[in-house]
Design a protein around this motif. Structure first.
Motif, PDB file in Angstrom:
ATOM      1  N   ASP A  80       0.834  -1.205   0.000  1.00  0.00           N
ATOM      2  CA  ASP A  80       0.000   0.000   0.000  1.00  0.00           C
ATOM      3  C   ASP A  80       0.868   1.254   0.000  1.00  0.00           C
ATOM      4  N   TYR A  81       2.017   1.222   0.663  1.00  0.00           N
ATOM      5  CA  TYR A  81       2.942   2.349   0.658  1.00  0.00           C
ATOM      6  C   TYR A  81       3.585   2.503  -0.725  1.00  0.00           C
ATOM      7  N   ILE A  82       4.195   1.433  -1.245  1.00  0.00           N
ATOM      8  CA  ILE A  82       4.926   1.501  -2.515  1.00  0.00           C
ATOM      9  C   ILE A  82       4.021   1.897  -3.674  1.00  0.00           C
ATOM     10  N   PHE A  83       2.813   1.321  -3.726  1.00  0.00           N
ATOM     11  CA  PHE A  83       1.933   1.520  -4.877  1.00  0.00           C
ATOM     12  C   PHE A  83       0.835   2.552  -4.630  1.00  0.00           C
ATOM     13  N   GLY A  84       0.866   3.192  -3.478  1.00  0.00           N
ATOM     14  CA  GLY A  84      -0.106   4.227  -3.155  1.00  0.00           C
ATOM     15  C   GLY A  84       0.146   5.503  -3.954  1.00  0.00           C
ATOM     16  N   ASP A  85      -0.874   6.330  -4.082  1.00  0.00           N
ATOM     17  CA  ASP A  85      -0.794   7.562  -4.871  1.00  0.00           C
ATOM     18  C   ASP A  85       0.306   8.505  -4.401  1.00  0.00           C
ATOM     19  N   ALA A  86       0.547   8.592  -3.095  1.00  0.00           N
ATOM     20  CA  ALA A  86       1.530   9.543  -2.555  1.00  0.00           C
ATOM     21  C   ALA A  86       2.941   9.238  -3.057  1.00  0.00           C
ATOM     22  N   VAL A  87       3.251   7.980  -3.301  1.00  0.00           N
ATOM     23  CA  VAL A  87       4.561   7.605  -3.836  1.00  0.00           C
ATOM     24  C   VAL A  87       4.488   7.529  -5.360  1.00  0.00           C
ATOM     25  N   TYR A  88       3.505   6.833  -5.888  1.00  0.00           N
ATOM     26  CA  TYR A  88       3.410   6.551  -7.322  1.00  0.00           C
ATOM     27  C   TYR A  88       3.358   7.825  -8.175  1.00  0.00           C
ATOM     28  N   TYR A  89       2.571   8.794  -7.787  1.00  0.00           N
ATOM     29  CA  TYR A  89       2.374   9.991  -8.609  1.00  0.00           C
ATOM     30  C   TYR A  89       3.306  11.149  -8.266  1.00  0.00           C
ATOM     31  N   ASN A  90       4.312  10.910  -7.466  1.00  0.00           N
ATOM     32  CA  ASN A  90       5.206  11.990  -7.066  1.00  0.00           C
ATOM     33  C   ASN A  90       6.659  11.609  -7.288  1.00  0.00           C
ATOM     34  N   TRP A  91       7.520  12.612  -7.233  1.00  0.00           N
ATOM     35  CA  TRP A  91       8.942  12.436  -7.505  1.00  0.00           C
ATOM     36  C   TRP A  91       9.753  12.916  -6.304  1.00  0.00           C
ATOM     37  N   GLY A  92      11.063  12.918  -6.456  1.00  0.00           N
ATOM     38  CA  GLY A  92      11.944  13.450  -5.414  1.00  0.00           C
ATOM     39  C   GLY A  92      11.779  12.736  -4.086  1.00  0.00           C
ATOM     40  N   LYS A  93      11.600  13.525  -3.029  1.00  0.00           N
ATOM     41  CA  LYS A  93      11.510  12.991  -1.662  1.00  0.00           C
ATOM     42  C   LYS A  93      10.400  11.964  -1.493  1.00  0.00           C
ATOM     43  N   VAL A 113      17.164   4.530   0.034  1.00  0.00           N
ATOM     44  CA  VAL A 113      16.839   4.064  -1.315  1.00  0.00           C
ATOM     45  C   VAL A 113      15.883   5.026  -2.010  1.00  0.00           C
ATOM     46  N   THR A 114      15.800   4.843  -3.324  1.00  0.00           N
ATOM     47  CA  THR A 114      14.790   5.508  -4.143  1.00  0.00           C
ATOM     48  C   THR A 114      13.968   4.426  -4.827  1.00  0.00           C
ATOM     49  N   LEU A 115      12.649   4.557  -4.756  1.00  0.00           N
ATOM     50  CA  LEU A 115      11.751   3.622  -5.438  1.00  0.00           C
ATOM     51  C   LEU A 115      11.563   4.129  -6.867  1.00  0.00           C
ATOM     52  N   ALA A 116      11.843   3.283  -7.853  1.00  0.00           N
ATOM     53  CA  ALA A 116      11.825   3.698  -9.248  1.00  0.00           C
ATOM     54  C   ALA A 116      11.102   2.670 -10.116  1.00  0.00           C
ATOM     55  N   LYS A 117      10.710   3.119 -11.288  1.00  0.00           N
ATOM     56  CA  LYS A 117      10.066   2.254 -12.281  1.00  0.00           C
ATOM     57  C   LYS A 117       8.940   1.432 -11.659  1.00  0.00           C
ATOM     58  N   ILE A 118       8.091   2.113 -10.912  1.00  0.00           N
ATOM     59  CA  ILE A 118       6.966   1.454 -10.243  1.00  0.00           C
ATOM     60  C   ILE A 118       5.897   1.138 -11.281  1.00  0.00           C
ATOM     61  N   SER A 119       5.490  -0.115 -11.325  1.00  0.00           N
ATOM     62  CA  SER A 119       4.397  -0.540 -12.195  1.00  0.00           C
ATOM     63  C   SER A 119       3.343  -1.176 -11.301  1.00  0.00           C
ATOM     64  N   ARG A 120       2.164  -0.545 -11.249  1.00  0.00           N
ATOM     65  CA  ARG A 120       1.151  -1.042 -10.315  1.00  0.00           C
ATOM     66  C   ARG A 120      -0.070  -1.634 -11.001  1.00  0.00           C
ATOM     67  N   SER A 121       0.037  -1.877 -12.287  1.00  0.00           N
ATOM     68  CA  SER A 121      -1.082  -2.544 -12.965  1.00  0.00           C
ATOM     69  C   SER A 121      -0.579  -3.286 -14.182  1.00  0.00           C
ATOM     70  N   GLY A 122      -1.250  -4.366 -14.482  1.00  0.00           N
ATOM     71  CA  GLY A 122      -0.926  -5.155 -15.660  1.00  0.00           C
ATOM     72  C   GLY A 122      -1.465  -6.559 -15.528  1.00  0.00           C
ATOM     73  N   GLY A 123      -1.622  -7.200 -16.663  1.00  0.00           N
ATOM     74  CA  GLY A 123      -2.066  -8.580 -16.678  1.00  0.00           C
ATOM     75  C   GLY A 123      -3.396  -8.767 -17.380  1.00  0.00           C
TER      76      GLY A 123
END
Length: 159
Positions: A80-93, A113-123
């Motif tokens: 929920d943290y990694i794929f949540g809107d607050a992380v997914y739709y934002n950059w930097g901090k 760390v920096t979370l990058a190349k997040i993919s939260r849908s597919g299949g």
């Protein structure tokens, strides 16, 4: 007798409150079924006068990158943290936090760390939603190595 290393012996924790006064570490495990680790090495490559036109390579740096893939598990704190809107739709901090990675041999690696190349849908329509995230370690990680006997003892005790 030699034993194989098993990917399910990796253990990950992520700080889900990086802007908080203290860390809130959540286990990254539910839904993730694949892990890969790479050093994203930086190379200096040169051809020198005495080498008859052949080149040489030197590893001059790198960055540890761990890629996790799997399926979305709604309600899991780490996901929920990694794929949540607050992380997914934002950059930097918004993409920066801390991770602790325990390897199958018992080595513990911690680092910002920096979370990058997040993919939260597919299949496919009738399948679970596939996900992936790259965890880019920022700077030199702290590596706490254990002896083979400590790692073996921890595995036997289920730790």
């Amino acid at each position: 007798m030699p034993d194989i290393s098993l990917n399910y012996d990796y253990a990950f924790k992520i700080n889900t409150t990086p802007e908080g006064k203290s860390e809130t570490m959540a286990e990254i495990k539910k839904g993730f079924d694949n892990v890969s680790e790479a050093l994203n090495e930086v190379l200096y490559q040169g051809s020198f006068l005495g080498d008859s036109g052949y080149g040489s390579s030197f590893v001059t740096g790198g960055q540890l990158i761990v890629t996790l893939t799997g399926v979305r598990m709604i309600g899991d704190t780490a996901q929920d943290y990694i794929f949540g809107d607050a992380v997914y739709y934002n950059w930097g901090k918004a993409r920066e936090t801390n991770v602790e990675m325990t390897c199958p041999d018992g080595t513990v690696i911690t680092c910002p760390v920096t979370l990058a190349k997040i993919s939260r849908s597919g299949g496919a329509a009738n399948s679970a939603t596939t996900i992936s995230v790259e965890i880019h370690f920022n700077g030199k990680p702290t590596i706490s190595e254990t002896t083979d006997s400590e790692a073996s003892q921890n595995n036997e005790q289920g730790e």
